[in-house]
Design a protein around this motif. Sequence first.
Motif, PDB file in Angstrom:
ATOM      1  N   PRO A 156     -22.926 -50.202  39.325  1.00  0.00           N
ATOM      2  CA  PRO A 156     -22.184 -51.398  39.582  1.00  0.00           C
ATOM      3  C   PRO A 156     -22.456 -52.521  38.707  1.00  0.00           C
ATOM      4  N   LEU A 157     -21.696 -53.475  38.158  1.00  0.00           N
ATOM      5  CA  LEU A 157     -21.887 -54.263  36.965  1.00  0.00           C
ATOM      6  C   LEU A 157     -22.210 -55.592  37.631  1.00  0.00           C
ATOM      7  N   THR A 158     -21.697 -55.971  38.733  1.00  0.00           N
ATOM      8  CA  THR A 158     -21.725 -57.372  39.278  1.00  0.00           C
ATOM      9  C   THR A 158     -23.234 -57.820  39.125  1.00  0.00           C
ATOM     10  N   ASP A 189     -15.663 -58.379  35.793  1.00  0.00           N
ATOM     11  CA  ASP A 189     -16.951 -57.618  35.899  1.00  0.00           C
ATOM     12  C   ASP A 189     -17.882 -58.470  34.976  1.00  0.00           C
ATOM     13  N   GLY A 190     -17.779 -59.580  34.212  1.00  0.00           N
ATOM     14  CA  GLY A 190     -18.689 -60.162  33.530  1.00  0.00           C
ATOM     15  C   GLY A 190     -19.095 -59.541  32.224  1.00  0.00           C
ATOM     16  N   LYS A 214     -15.266 -60.558  24.185  1.00  0.00           N
ATOM     17  CA  LYS A 214     -14.652 -61.417  24.923  1.00  0.00           C
ATOM     18  C   LYS A 214     -14.793 -62.735  24.077  1.00  0.00           C
ATOM     19  N   HIS A 215     -15.941 -63.122  23.705  1.00  0.00           N
ATOM     20  CA  HIS A 215     -16.161 -64.244  22.926  1.00  0.00           C
ATOM     21  C   HIS A 215     -16.486 -63.968  21.467  1.00  0.00           C
ATOM     22  N   ASP A 216     -16.859 -65.047  20.637  1.00  0.00           N
ATOM     23  CA  ASP A 216     -17.514 -64.633  19.261  1.00  0.00           C
ATOM     24  C   ASP A 216     -18.802 -64.321  19.380  1.00  0.00           C
TER      25      ASP A 216
END
Length: 381
Positions: A156-158, A189-190, A214-216
């Motif tokens: 699980p990732l949370t 899921d972050g 997701k971002h740089d």
Amino acid sequence: MYYFDHAATSFPKPKRVIDSVVTTMEMHGANPGRGGHSLSRQASELVLQTRQKIAAFFHAPSEEHVWFYPNATFALNQAIIGFPFSNGDEVVTTHFEHNSVLRPLYAMEKQAGIIIRFAGGKTGEETAASVVEAINDKTKFVVINHASNVTGEIVPLTSISEKAKSVGAILCVDASQTAGTISINMERDGIDLLACPGHKGLLGPQGTGILLSKHDYHLKPMTYGGTGHSSESKDQPIMWPERYEAGTLNTPAIAGLGAGIDELEYLGGTEAIYQHEVQLVDYFLREIANVNVSLVGSDTTEGRLAVVSFAFAELSSQECAIILDQHYQIAVRAGLHCAPKLHEWFGSINKGLVRVSFGPYTTMNDVRVLIQAIKEIGASF
């Protein structure tokens, strides 16, 4: 042939995937982004469409955040070796990682002086708790296998993503076994960096891999070279995805991967596929309980994929796989599955394990044939 090696690659490939590859090679076989003529534009459009499908499938910010590679190994190398580590940075990972994570980490241990902290447990839940405990203020990077390619245990990732964010660490997820089989949402899921192959659960051709960012995170590109524009510059372009995709892309395979995403939707999506596979593995686990084999990991379907590994006390994993192949026309995987620390953890490093893995086209009759073969092998001792 009865195929039980979906954890390595899905087979057979959907007809729409095959047709898409062939049509692209016959009709749109030019270089994407390398010319203004119509064939090049058509190839570019095919690549863009697949990028958009993948961004939507995994809930990435946009298609520019989707980068194509030859496989998940390359994608994980881009994420790990490309990360701007400093000497003494701590990385948290698990005992159950594939060598596609372990070897890049060991390389950065030598090259950048990172400190690797290993965590793990018997189940996915226990592993997640161990990872959370291992994360501290010195942690800069967390890289975990979303589900083991040996035991099928889902992590699980949370809780992991929440702890990672609390200390400013980046979460990189190896979704080689879960992409296309269970729901993955980068935002929910972050997940900061998501790596997966296109040829397993996504049903695409071999030679396809993906990294979503997701971002740089200021990753250093793994390759430098032609991008189709800014050719006068000595430096790699800064815009995405070109910064991380030097050279000609595998357009036919990428088009086939887009068709694989379409096939997943046709089959009812990840939930339908997961339920189908779990039904099969539930039957398999109940039947194999009557055979004198030792299982690694859970003996229930709770929190797992349709991946099961086992061993006969009297027979090496390789011998068992040969018997299944030559006498029963059953394809399985035997050995260490590129996950040596897991086998050290479970004590199977010397003999290895036999792994069976199910896919969306596996039938209950296929599983019955497999069970009967295992029972006959077991009865011979």
